[in-house]
Design a protein around this motif. Structure first.
Motif, PDB file in Angstrom:
ATOM      1  N   VAL A  46       5.286   1.297  -9.308  1.00  0.00           N
ATOM      2  CA  VAL A  46       4.605   0.327  -8.446  1.00  0.00           C
ATOM      3  C   VAL A  46       3.733   1.039  -7.419  1.00  0.00           C
ATOM      4  CG1 VAL A  46       4.995  -1.464  -6.702  1.00  0.00           C
ATOM      5  CG2 VAL A  46       6.345  -1.451  -8.811  1.00  0.00           C
ATOM      6  N   ASN A  47       4.245   2.109  -6.828  1.00  0.00           N
ATOM      7  CA  ASN A  47       3.468   2.847  -5.834  1.00  0.00           C
ATOM      8  C   ASN A  47       2.240   3.495  -6.466  1.00  0.00           C
ATOM      9  OD1 ASN A  47       5.310   2.107  -3.865  1.00  0.00           O
ATOM     10  ND2 ASN A  47       6.448   4.028  -3.959  1.00  0.00           N
ATOM     11  N   TRP A  48       2.380   3.985  -7.702  1.00  0.00           N
ATOM     12  CA  TRP A  48       1.218   4.558  -8.391  1.00  0.00           C
ATOM     13  C   TRP A  48       0.150   3.484  -8.564  1.00  0.00           C
ATOM     14  CZ3 TRP A  48      -1.755   3.393 -12.526  1.00  0.00           C
ATOM     15  CH2 TRP A  48      -2.654   4.370 -12.967  1.00  0.00           C
ATOM     16  N   ALA A  49       0.556   2.310  -8.997  1.00  0.00           N
ATOM     17  CA  ALA A  49      -0.408   1.223  -9.186  1.00  0.00           C
ATOM     18  C   ALA A  49      -1.113   0.901  -7.870  1.00  0.00           C
ATOM     19  CB  ALA A  49       0.297  -0.006  -9.745  1.00  0.00           C
ATOM     20  N   ALA A  50      -0.346   0.780  -6.793  1.00  0.00           N
ATOM     21  CA  ALA A  50      -0.929   0.461  -5.487  1.00  0.00           C
ATOM     22  C   ALA A  50      -1.903   1.552  -5.043  1.00  0.00           C
ATOM     23  CB  ALA A  50       0.168   0.266  -4.457  1.00  0.00           C
ATOM     24  N   ASP A  51      -1.547   2.796  -5.283  1.00  0.00           N
ATOM     25  CA  ASP A  51      -2.411   3.915  -4.894  1.00  0.00           C
ATOM     26  C   ASP A  51      -3.723   3.927  -5.680  1.00  0.00           C
ATOM     27  OD1 ASP A  51      -0.508   4.757  -3.083  1.00  0.00           O
ATOM     28  OD2 ASP A  51       0.306   6.329  -4.372  1.00  0.00           O
ATOM     29  N   HIS A  52      -3.751   3.231  -6.807  1.00  0.00           N
ATOM     30  CA  HIS A  52      -4.946   3.186  -7.640  1.00  0.00           C
ATOM     31  C   HIS A  52      -5.634   1.811  -7.579  1.00  0.00           C
ATOM     32  CE1 HIS A  52      -3.092   6.871  -9.111  1.00  0.00           C
ATOM     33  NE2 HIS A  52      -4.282   7.199  -9.592  1.00  0.00           N
ATOM     34  N   GLY A  53      -5.452   1.137  -6.468  1.00  0.00           N
ATOM     35  CA  GLY A  53      -6.212  -0.070  -6.215  1.00  0.00           C
ATOM     36  C   GLY A  53      -5.645  -1.354  -6.758  1.00  0.00           C
ATOM     37  N   VAL A  54      -4.395  -1.350  -7.216  1.00  0.00           N
ATOM     38  CA  VAL A  54      -3.764  -2.551  -7.762  1.00  0.00           C
ATOM     39  C   VAL A  54      -2.936  -3.227  -6.667  1.00  0.00           C
ATOM     40  CG1 VAL A  54      -2.188  -3.458  -9.511  1.00  0.00           C
ATOM     41  CG2 VAL A  54      -3.684  -1.519 -10.070  1.00  0.00           C
ATOM     42  N   THR A  55      -3.169  -4.501  -6.445  1.00  0.00           N
ATOM     43  CA  THR A  55      -2.395  -5.242  -5.445  1.00  0.00           C
ATOM     44  C   THR A  55      -1.066  -5.664  -6.048  1.00  0.00           C
ATOM     45  OG1 THR A  55      -4.421  -6.056  -4.420  1.00  0.00           O
ATOM     46  CG2 THR A  55      -2.385  -7.220  -3.884  1.00  0.00           C
ATOM     47  N   VAL A  56       0.005  -5.494  -5.288  1.00  0.00           N
ATOM     48  CA  VAL A  56       1.362  -5.775  -5.760  1.00  0.00           C
ATOM     49  C   VAL A  56       1.867  -7.088  -5.170  1.00  0.00           C
ATOM     50  CG1 VAL A  56       3.743  -4.928  -5.835  1.00  0.00           C
ATOM     51  CG2 VAL A  56       1.826  -3.293  -5.948  1.00  0.00           C
ATOM     52  N   PHE A  57       2.345  -7.958  -6.052  1.00  0.00           N
ATOM     53  CA  PHE A  57       2.975  -9.214  -5.635  1.00  0.00           C
ATOM     54  C   PHE A  57       4.392  -9.279  -6.182  1.00  0.00           C
ATOM     55  CE2 PHE A  57      -1.558 -10.195  -5.658  1.00  0.00           C
ATOM     56  CZ  PHE A  57      -1.726 -10.924  -4.491  1.00  0.00           C
ATOM     57  N   TRP A  58       5.262  -9.926  -5.434  1.00  0.00           N
ATOM     58  CA  TRP A  58       6.604 -10.248  -5.913  1.00  0.00           C
ATOM     59  C   TRP A  58       6.756 -11.763  -5.953  1.00  0.00           C
ATOM     60  CZ3 TRP A  58       6.023  -5.886  -2.800  1.00  0.00           C
ATOM     61  CH2 TRP A  58       6.571  -4.690  -3.289  1.00  0.00           C
ATOM     62  N   ILE A  59       7.353 -12.270  -7.032  1.00  0.00           N
ATOM     63  CA  ILE A  59       7.719 -13.687  -7.122  1.00  0.00           C
ATOM     64  C   ILE A  59       9.198 -13.738  -7.453  1.00  0.00           C
ATOM     65  CG2 ILE A  59       7.297 -15.910  -8.212  1.00  0.00           C
ATOM     66  CD1 ILE A  59       4.577 -14.885  -9.111  1.00  0.00           C
TER      67      ILE A  59
END
Length: 264
Positions: free
Chosen positions: A152-165
């Motif tokens: 998840v942190n890798w995705a965020a570091d590469h411009g991906v917004t993280v959501f939790w549902i």
């Protein structure tokens, strides 16, 4: 618990999950989910054996205070790592080729997708109650699902917004935010990125008004649809239940293993 429930949560020690466990662990034809009745005890897996199989799968260990933990070299951890490797490869491609005009995002469930409920389940003997679960969540931190913070942190570091549902109620927001941060998730789990189930009328969920009748799939897919309406492209959706993943509004879904309970 950390999940949306219209009906009673179905555990590994109940009839439906027993049927699932029997199929997965023993390969026998058993009853329950389809309403049929076992004709012999041989059609029902022994509950002690099922629990022992679950503990072996997670590589059960206990610390000095008696808390249960899964092992990093367990079959569970290896299976999760394989899924995460596929997800990581997919996300690397996705960030290189974003959908024009859309902001890339991923969506995750909380329990047994981001955080591991294993110790709670052992503590209560797979006998979930809202009261015991709330007391646990408010006072203890669950372990992270192996490898998920890094992914998840890798995705965020590469411009991906993280959501939790999640199906956790609003009263568990602060505890959920605390736990996610404590185990290494760096993305903000604020009110704009962490959706909890209020079971109240919500403008983007037709099933929520005038009376709340949303199934898990309707709640989660409807919330993903709402997120996409804000200009996001949900490239991947992660969950431990198929009800976390069904209903569309995600480029690809990734199912995390969970033999402890089943949520329709």
């Amino acid at each position: 618990m950390a999940r949306f429930r219209r009906s009673v949560r179905t555990h590994a020690l109940t009839a439906v999950a027993t049927a699932v466990a029997a199929t997965a662990l023993y390969g026998v034809s058993t009853a329950g989910a389809d309403g049929s009745v076992p004709r012999s005890d041989k059609e029902i897996p022994n509950l002690t054996n099922v629990v022992n199989e679950i503990k072996a799968y997670y590589g059960d260990t206990t610390d000095a205070s008696g808390e249960h933990h899964a092992s990093a070299d367990s079959s569970y951890a290896r299976q999760v790592a394989g899924i995460e490797a596929k997800a990581g490869a997919y996300l690397r491609q996705a960030v290189r080729h974003p959908r024009p005009g859309r902001k890339p995002a991923i969506v995750l469930d909380v329990d047994d997708t981001s955080l591991l409920t294993y110790n709670y389940e052992l503590e209560v003997g797979f006998n979930y109650t809202p009261a015991s679960n709330d007391a646990y969540i408010q006072n203890k931190n669950m372990d992270a699902v192996f490898g998920m913070p890094a992914l998840v942190n890798w995705a965020a570091d590469h411009g991906v917004t993280v959501f939790w549902i999640t199906g956790r109620p609003e009263t568990q927001r602060a505890a959920s935010v605390r736990n996610l941060a404590a185990v290494g998730y760096r993305s903000p789990a604020d009110t704009a990125h962490l959706y909890l189930n209020t079971k109240a009328p919500t403008s983007y969920l037709p099933c929520s008004a005038p009376t709340y009748t949303c199934t898990t799939t309707e709640y989660k897919s409807g919330t993903r649809k709402h997120i996409e309406s804000l200009g996001y492209d949900i490239t991947a959706d992660f969950g431990d239940q198929y009800s976390d993943l069904n209903g569309g509004y995600a480029g690809r879904t990734f199912k995390l293993p969970n033999p402890m309970y089943y949520l329709p």
